[in-house]
Design an enzyme around this catalytic site. Structure first.
Site, PDB file in Angstrom:
ATOM      1  N   ASN A 195      44.096 -43.061  56.994  1.00 46.36           N
ATOM      2  CA  ASN A 195      43.444 -43.396  58.255  1.00 46.36           C
ATOM      3  C   ASN A 195      41.944 -43.128  58.240  1.00 46.36           C
ATOM      4  OD1 ASN A 195      45.667 -44.408  59.563  1.00 46.36           O
ATOM      5  ND2 ASN A 195      46.225 -42.480  60.544  1.00 46.36           N
ATOM      6  N   CYS A 240      45.280 -75.058  93.299  1.00 45.81           N
ATOM      7  CA  CYS A 240      45.996 -74.523  92.117  1.00 45.81           C
ATOM      8  C   CYS A 240      47.485 -74.285  92.365  1.00 45.81           C
ATOM      9  CB  CYS A 240      45.301 -73.253  91.636  1.00 45.81           C
ATOM     10  SG  CYS A 240      45.689 -72.837  89.913  1.00 45.81           S
ATOM     11  N   SER A 269      40.222 -61.307  58.271  1.00 49.69           N
ATOM     12  CA  SER A 269      38.768 -61.287  58.455  1.00 49.69           C
ATOM     13  C   SER A 269      38.154 -62.620  58.049  1.00 49.69           C
ATOM     14  CB  SER A 269      38.127 -60.118  57.712  1.00 49.69           C
ATOM     15  OG  SER A 269      38.334 -60.211  56.324  1.00 49.69           O
ATOM     16  N   LYS A 298      50.820 -75.678  77.143  1.00 46.40           N
ATOM     17  CA  LYS A 298      50.879 -75.770  78.602  1.00 46.40           C
ATOM     18  C   LYS A 298      50.542 -77.166  79.099  1.00 46.40           C
ATOM     19  CE  LYS A 298      49.349 -73.117  82.640  1.00 46.40           C
ATOM     20  NZ  LYS A 298      48.486 -71.978  82.992  1.00 46.40           N
ATOM     21  N   GLY A 353      34.035 -56.210  59.526  1.00 53.92           N
ATOM     22  CA  GLY A 353      34.350 -55.935  58.134  1.00 53.92           C
ATOM     23  C   GLY A 353      34.930 -57.164  57.467  1.00 53.92           C
ATOM     24  N   GLU A 372      50.473 -57.366  63.455  1.00 52.44           N
ATOM     25  CA  GLU A 372      50.079 -55.978  63.201  1.00 52.44           C
ATOM     26  C   GLU A 372      50.095 -55.162  64.488  1.00 52.44           C
ATOM     27  OE1 GLU A 372      46.769 -56.773  59.650  1.00 52.44           O
ATOM     28  OE2 GLU A 372      46.131 -56.001  61.596  1.00 52.44           O
ATOM     29  N   LYS A 394      44.094 -70.695 100.017  1.00 45.83           N
ATOM     30  CA  LYS A 394      45.261 -70.913  99.169  1.00 45.83           C
ATOM     31  C   LYS A 394      46.499 -70.304  99.825  1.00 45.83           C
ATOM     32  CE  LYS A 394      46.344 -70.231  94.247  1.00 45.83           C
ATOM     33  NZ  LYS A 394      45.737 -69.659  93.016  1.00 45.83           N
ATOM     34  N   SER A 419      37.031 -58.061  54.423  1.00 45.59           N
ATOM     35  CA  SER A 419      37.829 -57.371  53.411  1.00 45.59           C
ATOM     36  C   SER A 419      38.225 -58.279  52.263  1.00 45.59           C
ATOM     37  CB  SER A 419      39.088 -56.823  54.063  1.00 45.59           C
ATOM     38  OG  SER A 419      39.934 -57.906  54.400  1.00 45.59           O
ATOM     39  N   GLU A 433      38.713 -74.132  91.126  1.00 45.39           N
ATOM     40  CA  GLU A 433      39.066 -73.009  92.007  1.00 45.39           C
ATOM     41  C   GLU A 433      38.066 -71.854  91.834  1.00 45.39           C
ATOM     42  OE1 GLU A 433      42.850 -71.458  90.808  1.00 45.39           O
ATOM     43  OE2 GLU A 433      43.133 -70.267  92.635  1.00 45.39           O
TER      44      GLU A 433
END
Lengths: 570, 570
Positions: free
Chosen positions: B395, B152, B325, B185, B318, B424, B116, B320, B44
């Site tokens: 922070n 589709c 990571s 799926k 980073g 997170e 479509k 860690s 498509e």
């Protein structure tokens, strides 16, 4: 002839705050009662706020909305307000799916309800994603007057619900709306409402939401027109307002129910005609604001509601001495009061003397809290440790400022404002995690040339009122500069702003293509250069904080280009 | 009986890159020709890439797409490929508006085209916003075989275009798709395709896009099934692939044209039956990947295409010593090769010894470039100058790391990766402008418990192949910590991840409400606490970089809550 006094309650709801919004409905229904109204209309989805976005598909929220509606009907009755027919928009979720609905509350109960038929799915609207369309119309008889309803977009369609209401026979159409502000939009609303009143063959009372909700700001501007196109009343923009209008309606039309065209029409009886009473004088017709005043009020309202509705009491931002931060400062002081506004001068070794003195001058003029925090020590650690040069060195300065503001935000609880304008955002003349840091960007949808016009307009307004103009003249007249290297000015990297903004207006707001722009007389090399900058900057724009939308093509929720994008104009 | 050899070209297109995508079509049509195919089907909107988002409403782009289609037909003819019927999806813009269309190219010309009909407008799809629906079907006769097409979503509807094709009489249905990967799926696709083949009474050839496009990743998994539900061929996932299938079709059905149900059916003649030839053996039926393997390949593909399609050659992030990571590092090495991957250890005074040694161990195992840049000097300037304490001090450490990575990115041209996971992000356990810095977030849609499973799976795979497992055992077994204050571990602020993820799976992915969760047996206090964290974190999530979507309810383009939101569950 039957008489009816209606109230249009142009109020400021908050998305998701069902109990707060229900209280708002009770308070304003009480005001309507104090004004002697028999019927009060609130804006579209007033009980949930608008737009609810994905809350529409959360069944716990839809259930809470439906329960809040039933509970509101009882609360109104208990408060002695049950005899006023109260038109309240809310989120319904029935066997078909979520609905943008409005109900009529009376005598402690929901006596009528109707779902929006035409679901807008363009610009800021995604209603076909969220809602299922309705196909019935509930017409209520109040004081012997037949009152039909058309919810917002249902007004914008030819041969839609207002036409069916005309065929069914109504004496009055009320219309709850949540129609966001756009520059010059009030020019469109009045002719539309006039057209629909003629189609329905009845007066039309259009009640709009007011206030800021994330990137949207609703301007109110509620209207009442007669079927022959006469403007009976108009509410002021950007403030809560109750408009009372007395009608003395002919009645005696042919009334039909059942299937009428695409709609199933139900009749609901509330009350018969009442004894004659002395009508109020006609309501005021407030004049729409001038262009600059309208934009200024939109920005002030959007900023104030974003700050307060998100639970902040104060804001902090960088005061560079330039025009953008000066205008943001003036907006913030108008929105929140000087005592809630903290401007930080963050000079580097490249900062000119006038940067510092213009920032100080602005602080003196507006009375905001002013602090100086040099960034030299932070910058030199990065530059020395990582051996940064060129663009990397320029960007780290902007980023050290961003982190500094976030540190102050975390320590003191201020919301950080980003001070960038739409021209910069369009071409990507901004440092991600630098000047783009913040929770809100008040002038995100304001082109640089309009920033200058607003500054001059605000200063002139102050002079008219005998106040000190907030913005230093030098911030308006000096050449704009990011001051990230010695002697830098914006025109090193960008065309003159008059030229740039006229090009961006066509390319961004007008969706005109490369060839069109050259045909319009722009230099081909300039068109190539600017279009490439705009197309490349999508990622930066997406990371920019939300800001008050004043145009159809704001960079925000209703405009989305791919980031991975191989398309280049021209 | 008429014979026909078709090719399904499961290719990786790039949004907007009309000339690159046209070259892709030419190259793969040549491969199809080398395989002796008479017909080749592309995914498509292969010519524009998918999804084009707001490019759909830019008329210059739609014009360029239509021109590229005509030009592609000529190029194929000039390349000696004009006798293969080539099914190519593209963006059309006619008098009604923009269309999601597909054309058949043959003999240097566009011989058939179809728009479509069913436009999905949920989840990641906004097609009713962008496109107008089509209502005609072009059936082409190739080698005497009648070939219909369903684009589709047109497959996903009962009594839709495939049913009309069945009524019209077709010998084969081809279906161009751009169906994004979602976990599990592939379990849905095969039964659907089988159902539609039965409805059409003809074999169905389903060709899907492959590759990453911003947050979406397409997995391919192209299929061919017989009308009696037999799986004839299945392409592998996450790689470009050409599947060749020979058909020997009965023909002789009743063929109709004109209005059939909701569709106007046209018949287009290309060629009559050809002399009998020796058919190929049946194509391979590739087995779908295991759950972890599928997710791993989705993440690798999404990351690799985002980096390369956006013109980057290398990434930096980073390291860690922690699990997130480490998994991002292993993904990046698999996607780009170790020489394009730069891991930076950025210890502070709160960093444990194992943070540094585990990061170093990972670098040794994978061969990525490893550098150490302590952040102590940057942090102390901020903390001392601004007198930061508590959360503000925590922070600023994360932010100094973010700015450090951006400095290296600007100086050396690497794309920064953010290493946060879905757990997170859900609860807002992340620092905006800190660990959220980056251009791409590879595991943004991966819950923490799945991060651990993927790490174990990847190490086991390495062992099976006799390679060094990339992820240090200690990164998998030690308790997760942000190390922003002495002795901090994640469980100071968050519930145990097994518990948290099971709750988040129901609340975020399952859209279950507060009361449901308590009824499911979760502790009411925990439900209150977690739901409040999730609801509060919307702004942070919006500012997070894009990342590969593997679930229906990824935090990204298809999930949007208000920021200003007064709604609290429970």
């Amino acid at each position: 002839m039957p008489q009816l006094r209606i109230a249009l309650a142009q109020v400021n709801a908050t998305v998701g705050d069902l109990s707060g919004n229900a209280s708002l409905v009770v308070d304003w229904t009480r005001k309507a009662r104090e004004g002697g109204a028999h019927l009060v209309v609130f804006p579209e989805m007033v009980l949930t706020g608008y737009p609810v976005e994905d809350l529409a598909i959360r069944t716990s929220f839809a259930r809470a909305s439906a329960e809040a509606l039933e509970s509101l009907a009882r609360t109104l009755e208990e408060a002695g307000l049950g005899d006023i027919a109260t038109f309240v928009g809310y989120l319904e979720h029935d066997s078909v799916g979520p609905r943008n609905a409005a109900a009529v509350l009376h005598g402690g109960r929901v006596v009528a309800r109707q779902c929006k038929h035409h679901l807008p799915n363009y610009g800021v609207f995604d209603e076909r994603r969220y809602f299922k369309p309705g196909s019935s119309l509930d017409i209520v008889r109040i004081n012997g007057v037949e009152v039909g309803m058309a919810i917002c977009e249902d007004l914008w369609q030819d041969h839609g619900p207002t036409s069916a209401l005309g065929d069914a026979g109504v004496d009055l159409v009320v219309s709850p709306n949540a129609s966001p502000y756009e520059r010059n939009k009030d020019d469109q609303r009045l002719p539309l409402v006039i057209r629909r009143a003629a189609e329905a063959g009845a007066p039309l009372a259009y009640c709009n939401l007011v206030g800021g909700q994330d990137e949207l700001v609703f301007d109110g501007d509620s209207l009442v027109v007669s079927p022959d196109g006469h403007l009976i009343g108009r509410a002021p923009q950007f403030v809560e307002h109750l408009m009372l209008v007395d009608f003395d309606l002919p009645g005696g039309r042919e009334y039909e129910q059942g299937q009428i065209g695409d709609f199933y029409v139900r009749r609901v009886f509330i009350s018969d005609a009442i004894p004659a009473y002395e009508p109020l004088p006609a309501p005021r017709v407030f004049e729409p604001l001038s262009d600059e005043a309208e934009v200024w009020h939109a920005l002030v309202t959007g900023l104030r509601d974003y700050v307060h509705k998100n639970g902040f009491r104060s804001v902090v931002f960088g005061l560079s001495g330039g025009i953008d931060s000066a205008v943001v400062a003036a907006l913030a002081v108008d929105a929140l009061g000087a005592d809630s506004v903290h401007g930080i001068s963050m000079p580097s070794s490249y900062s000119s003397d006038h940067s510092k003195s213009d920032a100080y001058d602005l602080a003196q003029r507006t009375g905001l809290h002013f602090t100086t925090e040099p960034i030299g020590d932070m910058v030199s650690v990065y530059v020395d440790q990582l051996k940064l040069t060129g663009l990397a060195e320029e960007n780290i300065q902007a980023r050290c400022r961003g982190m500094l503001l976030m540190g102050l935000s975390n320590q003191h609880g201020h919301l950080v404002l980003a001070t960038g304008n739409k021209s910069e955002l369009a071409v990507g003349y901004s440092t991600i995690y630098g000047d783009a840091v913040g929770g809100y960007a008040p002038i995100k949808d304001v082109f640089k040339t309009l920033v200058f016009s607003l500054a001059r307009w605000r200063n002139t307004e102050a002079e008219k009122r005998g106040e000190v103009p907030p913005i230093p003249e030098n911030s308006i007249t000096k050449p704009p500069s990011a001051e990230l290297r010695p002697g830098q000015v914006d025109t090193d990297s960008l065309p003159d702003y008059d030229l740039l903004d006229s090009l961006l207006t066509l390319y961004v707001d007008g969706d005109r293509g490369h060839d069109d722009l050259i045909a319009a007389g722009f230099d081909p090399a300039l068109v190539d250069r600017v279009l490439r900058m705009v197309d490349k900057a999508e990622y930066k724009r997406r990371q920019y904080p939300p800001g008050t939308k004043i145009s159809i093509k704001a960079f925000g929720r209703d405009r989305r280009l791919p980031i991975t994008n191989g398309w280049r104009e021209g």
